[in-house]
Design a protein around this motif. Structure first.
Motif, short mmCIF file in Angstrom:
data_model
loop_
_atom_site.label_atom_id
_atom_site.label_comp_id
_atom_site.label_asym_id
_atom_site.label_seq_id
_atom_site.Cartn_x
_atom_site.Cartn_y
_atom_site.Cartn_z
N GLN A 22 0.81 -0.96 -0.15
CA GLN A 22 -0.09 0.34 0.15
C GLN A 22 0.87 1.66 0.17
O GLN A 22 0.61 1.84 -0.65
N HIS A 123 0.69 -9.60 4.78
CA HIS A 123 -0.30 -8.06 4.23
C HIS A 123 -0.89 -8.58 2.84
O HIS A 123 -0.05 -7.65 1.48
N ASN A 167 -1.68 -10.48 8.50
CA ASN A 167 -2.82 -9.75 8.71
C ASN A 167 -3.94 -9.91 8.00
O ASN A 167 -4.63 -9.93 6.99
N GLU A 168 -5.30 -10.07 9.26
CA GLU A 168 -6.56 -9.92 8.51
C GLU A 168 -6.37 -11.47 7.61
O GLU A 168 -6.68 -11.22 6.46
N TYR A 300 -12.65 -1.38 13.04
CA TYR A 300 -13.46 -0.61 11.86
C TYR A 300 -14.75 -0.47 12.58
O TYR A 300 -14.47 0.87 12.64
N GLU A 364 -4.46 -1.59 14.10
CA GLU A 364 -4.76 -0.62 12.95
C GLU A 364 -6.55 0.14 13.65
O GLU A 364 -7.20 -1.01 14.27
N GLU A 418 -5.64 1.70 -1.55
CA GLU A 418 -6.20 1.11 -0.53
C GLU A 418 -7.67 0.31 -1.05
O GLU A 418 -8.92 0.03 -1.52
N TRP A 419 -6.39 -1.05 -1.72
CA TRP A 419 -6.61 -2.40 -2.09
C TRP A 419 -7.56 -2.17 -3.21
O TRP A 419 -7.00 -0.48 -4.24
C1 GCO Z 1 -7.41 -4.13 6.08
C2 GCO Z 1 -6.34 -3.74 6.09
C3 GCO Z 1 -5.74 -2.40 5.77
C4 GCO Z 1 -6.87 -1.53 4.88
C5 GCO Z 1 -7.55 -0.71 5.87
C6 GCO Z 1 -8.01 -0.28 5.46
O1 GCO Z 1 -7.48 -3.76 7.66
O2 GCO Z 1 -7.87 -4.56 5.11
O3 GCO Z 1 -5.04 -4.49 7.03
O4 GCO Z 1 -4.74 -2.47 4.32
O5 GCO Z 1 -6.52 -0.57 4.40
O6 GCO Z 1 -8.06 -1.39 6.93
O7 GCO Z 1 -9.41 -0.45 5.06
#
Ligand code: GCO
Length: 464
Positions: A22, A123, A167-168, A300, A364, A418-419
């Motif tokens: 990113q 990631h 990550n995730e 989030y 995050e 942002e992906w």
């Molecule tokens: C995620 C990823 C991040 C994203 C951020 C916003 O949590 O999805 O770790 O790479 O950019 O969360 O969506």
């Protein structure tokens, strides 16, 4: 109530977070191999406006000024990810010295600035050559990842003590292989559940192997989960059942997989339903379980779930027939997510209750808002300040109630890729001019800096 540092432990890690694909750019430099996100972002129609991470925030060429920026803000920790294909361009085998050199230079600069490096191994940027061999859908991915993890520990272990593996995994497995909105862009429920299992097993395998490589007394290992509460929109049995199943697929599958080396019964039923139970060795998962020293929690928003009998299961929740994620009430961020700090408290309290004694780090937390209003030449992102303040207030309350949270990292230091949404959504507390790479603190950056300095957060842009 305004947030001040003294509401948090004196040894608390205050950080910012990013990820390799990113922010780095330089995707063909110094021997870096292609990844599934290089291929995905270059596939027409896969990302907003055809955006790619080819340049991103050009961090690869700006690591020293970016570390200086972190020093100006006053953070004491930085969570970043290592690009697997910079260290092992072919995914396995040869280690690329120039890739090692970049991350050594980054970590040395962080130490010189008094900033603790927190490294994430994966990631989402799988080396493309490994996708060609089946990717995370293949059982061999466990060994591929373990080899990479051992190489990272061997070459960077003298500079990094806080390690997170994947990550995730829900995003990587189910957005990548279920809905297909992320790389590698597959829509295959069986593959999604297999990928999820292989990531969980790879986590345990990597932690077990890394502990044998140049061990340090302060080595700490864990995974990073994006925990999203699943809230039924009514108390009806149907809505509640739908929300519970989404919670199992999103949260419990990985909390129990990573922390206990087991899966909930509902996940084992999904393995049966999608015909992969014979490819998942639960005894192996249990026997290879490596205890975690920490858990990274990304937070989030909340998922608001309704049951609609005619609705197919969402691609990212295969098997959750009839579950529909409905828009949250109230104010939305640019991602269409709610501003729901209470959900952070719920998840921290839940993990503390279900997994007592496990140190947690919020790795995050942040928000995308339209950053177009300028005051005195500074992006006046009052919404982002309010989002961060509300979540820090909930975090302080959770810690006061007994949650062992040892750090908080804003997503993100920089506006970045942002992906699938490309550069259209900006999460940074530092604005990045995509054309020039120029960095400038937003008002949220000044706010976070004042918080780091122990000053009552300024409501006006402080002197630069
Ligand atoms: C995620 C990823 C991040 C994203 C951020 C916003 O949590 O999805 O770790 O790479 O950019 O969360 O969506």
């Amino acid at each position: 109530m305004d947030i001040t540092r003294d509401r948090f432990p004196s040894d608390f890690l205050w950080g910012v977070a990013t990820s390799a694909y990113q922010i780095e750019g330089a995707v063909t430099e110094d021997g870096r191999g292609p990844t599934i996100w290089d291929e995905f972002s270059h596939t027409p129609g896969r990302t907003r406006d055809g955006d790619t991470g080819d340049v991103a925030a050009d961090h690869y060429h700006r690591l020293h000024p970016d570390v200086a920026l972190m020093g100006d803000i006053g953070v004491n920790a930085y969570r970043f990810s290592i690009a697997w294909s910079r260290l092992l361009p072919d995914g396995v085998g040869r280690v690329e010295p120039r890739g090692v050199a970049f991350y050594r230079e980054l970590c040395e600069a962080l130490h010189a600035a008094g900033i603790t490096p927190v490294a994430t191994l994966y990631h989402w940027d799988l080396p493309a050559v490994l996708q060609g061999r089946g990717g995370w859908g293949e059982r061999d991915s466990v060994e591929w990842f373990t080899e990479y993890a051992v190489a990272a520990k061997a070459h960077l272990g003298d500079l990094v003590a806080l390690w997170t593996t994947i990550n995730e995994p829900w995003c990587a497995a189910f957005l990548g292989h279920g809905s297909g909105v992320h790389a590698p862009g597959l829509s295959d429920p069986a593959c999604a559940y297999l990928a999820a299992h292989h990531m969980v097993l790879a986590h345990h395998s990597a932690v077990g192997a890394m502990r044998q490589v140049s061990p340090r007394r302060d080595d700490r290992f864990g995974a990073v989960l994006n925990l999203i509460p699943a809230r039924p929109v009514t108390t009806s049995a149907a809505d509640t059942r739908a929300a519970d199943l989404v919670d199992v697929i999103h949260n419990r599958q990985f909390l129990e997989g990573v922390l206990r080396g087991t899966y909930p019964a509902e996940i084992r039923e999904m393995h049966q339903r999608f015909g992969i139970a014979g490819r998942i060795d639960l005894a192996e998962l249990s026997s290879r379980r490596a205890p975690s020293d920490l858990l990274g929690v990304n937070y989030y928003n909340i998922n608001h779930i309704a049951y609609r009998p005619e609705a197919p299961a969402p691609g990212e929740y295969p098997g959750a027939d009839g579950a529909v994620i409905v828009p949250p009430p109230g104010r939305l961020t640019e991602m269409g997510w709610g501003v729901e700090p209470e959900g952070l408290g719920w998840m921290l309290d839940r993990v503390t209750r279900e997994h007592p004694g496990l140190p947690l780090y919020v790795l995050e937390n942040g928000a995308a808002f339209p950053d177009d209003r300028m005051v005195d030449g500074v992006v006046d992102d009052a919404n982002r300040i309010e989002y961060l303040r509300l979540h820090l207030a909930v975090l302080a309350d959770s810690i006061a109630a007994g949650a062992d949270v040892r750090g908080y990292f804003v997503w993100s230091l920089l506006d970045n890729f942002e992906w699938a949404l490309g550069y259209s959504k900006r999460f940074g507390i530092v604005a990045v001019d995509q054309a020039t790479g120029h960095r400038a603190l937003k008002r949220s950056g000044f706010w976070y800096r004042d918080l780091m300095r122990g000053q009552g957060p300024s409501s006006q842009p402080a002197s630069k």
